[in-house]
Structure formats: structure tokens, C-alpha cells
Scaffold this motif. Sequence first.
Motif, PDB file in Angstrom:
ATOM      1  N   HIS A  35       0.819  -1.211   0.000  1.00 36.98           N
ATOM      2  CA  HIS A  35       0.000   0.000   0.000  1.00 36.98           C
ATOM      3  C   HIS A  35       0.853   1.261   0.000  1.00 36.98           C
ATOM      4  O   HIS A  35       1.971   1.257   0.507  1.00 36.98           O
ATOM      5  CB  HIS A  35      -0.906   0.017   1.242  1.00 36.98           C
ATOM      6  N   TYR A  37       1.731   4.989   1.506  1.00 36.99           N
ATOM      7  CA  TYR A  37       1.699   5.539   2.856  1.00 36.99           C
ATOM      8  C   TYR A  37       1.884   7.046   2.811  1.00 36.99           C
ATOM      9  O   TYR A  37       2.378   7.598   1.836  1.00 36.99           O
ATOM     10  CB  TYR A  37       2.823   4.928   3.716  1.00 36.99           C
ATOM     11  N   HIS A  54       1.320   7.135   8.306  1.00 33.34           N
ATOM     12  CA  HIS A  54      -0.118   6.882   8.213  1.00 33.34           C
ATOM     13  C   HIS A  54      -0.420   6.078   6.954  1.00 33.34           C
ATOM     14  O   HIS A  54       0.311   6.156   5.972  1.00 33.34           O
ATOM     15  CB  HIS A  54      -0.916   8.194   8.091  1.00 33.34           C
ATOM     16  N   TYR A  55      -1.536   5.358   6.996  1.00 31.32           N
ATOM     17  CA  TYR A  55      -2.074   4.778   5.772  1.00 31.32           C
ATOM     18  C   TYR A  55      -2.661   5.902   4.937  1.00 31.32           C
ATOM     19  O   TYR A  55      -3.088   6.916   5.460  1.00 31.32           O
ATOM     20  CB  TYR A  55      -3.209   3.788   6.072  1.00 31.32           C
ATOM     21  N   SER A  59      -6.199   0.863   4.091  1.00 28.77           N
ATOM     22  CA  SER A  59      -5.508   0.374   5.277  1.00 28.77           C
ATOM     23  C   SER A  59      -4.829  -0.935   4.937  1.00 28.77           C
ATOM     24  O   SER A  59      -5.447  -1.839   4.390  1.00 28.77           O
ATOM     25  CB  SER A  59      -6.494   0.145   6.420  1.00 28.77           C
ATOM     26  N   GLY A  60      -3.566  -1.020   5.261  1.00 29.60           N
ATOM     27  CA  GLY A  60      -2.828  -2.254   5.063  1.00 29.60           C
ATOM     28  C   GLY A  60      -2.740  -2.998   6.376  1.00 29.60           C
ATOM     29  O   GLY A  60      -3.336  -2.608   7.378  1.00 29.60           O
ATOM     30  N   MET A  65       3.019  -2.030   8.169  1.00 35.09           N
ATOM     31  CA  MET A  65       3.261  -0.658   8.619  1.00 35.09           C
ATOM     32  C   MET A  65       4.377  -0.615   9.669  1.00 35.09           C
ATOM     33  O   MET A  65       5.237   0.262   9.634  1.00 35.09           O
ATOM     34  CB  MET A  65       1.995  -0.019   9.169  1.00 35.09           C
TER      35      MET A  65
END
Length: 93
Positions: A35, A37, A54-55, A59-60, A65
Motif C-alpha cells: 500500500h 503511505y 499513516h495509511y 488500510s494495510g 506498517m
Amino acid sequence: MSMQNEVHIVSAKMKTDEEGAYLGTVVFKLEGYQHPYELTLYSKRGKDWDYSLHYTSDSGGEEEMLKLDERLEADDDLFDTLLEAAQQAGETI
């Protein structure tokens, strides 16, 4: 592999306030991560930087993260690349 090939900057901005504090954001995609970020950067004088990861829209997994956060702590080249992207897009408010 160079850092430029590994990181794709989606957007970046940096603002300074009337007291000289810096606030920036960089949205990026990093090879090997599923994803994109967003990194929020803050510094009172432009020397010592705090950040928050942050995403973006998706959202991963928390594990990914946390892995990226650990990498940002350890990989000065990656952090500097993201910081430079925000600084180059800077403006004064």
C-alpha cells in the motif's frame, strides 16, 4: 538499486509558519510494500525532524506498517529522500 527506483513519490508539500516551524507531508509508494503511505514531518527549526506514518486511502496490515516504520528509523537514505521531496515542494504560509 538506487533509492529513486525504489520510492515513488505520489505527492509532497512543506509549509513553514510565522514562527519558522516546518510541517510537511509526503505520500509515497515503496517497492515491496503493498500500500501507499503518508509520512507527516515536523520540525521547529528544520534540523531535528519528528514524523508520523499513516495509511493513505487503503488500510494495510499492521505488520507491514510496523516493518516500514522500523525501516524509516534505520534507513537514513530513505528518510532523507522523503524529507527532500517535501522540502523541494515547500512553500511559506
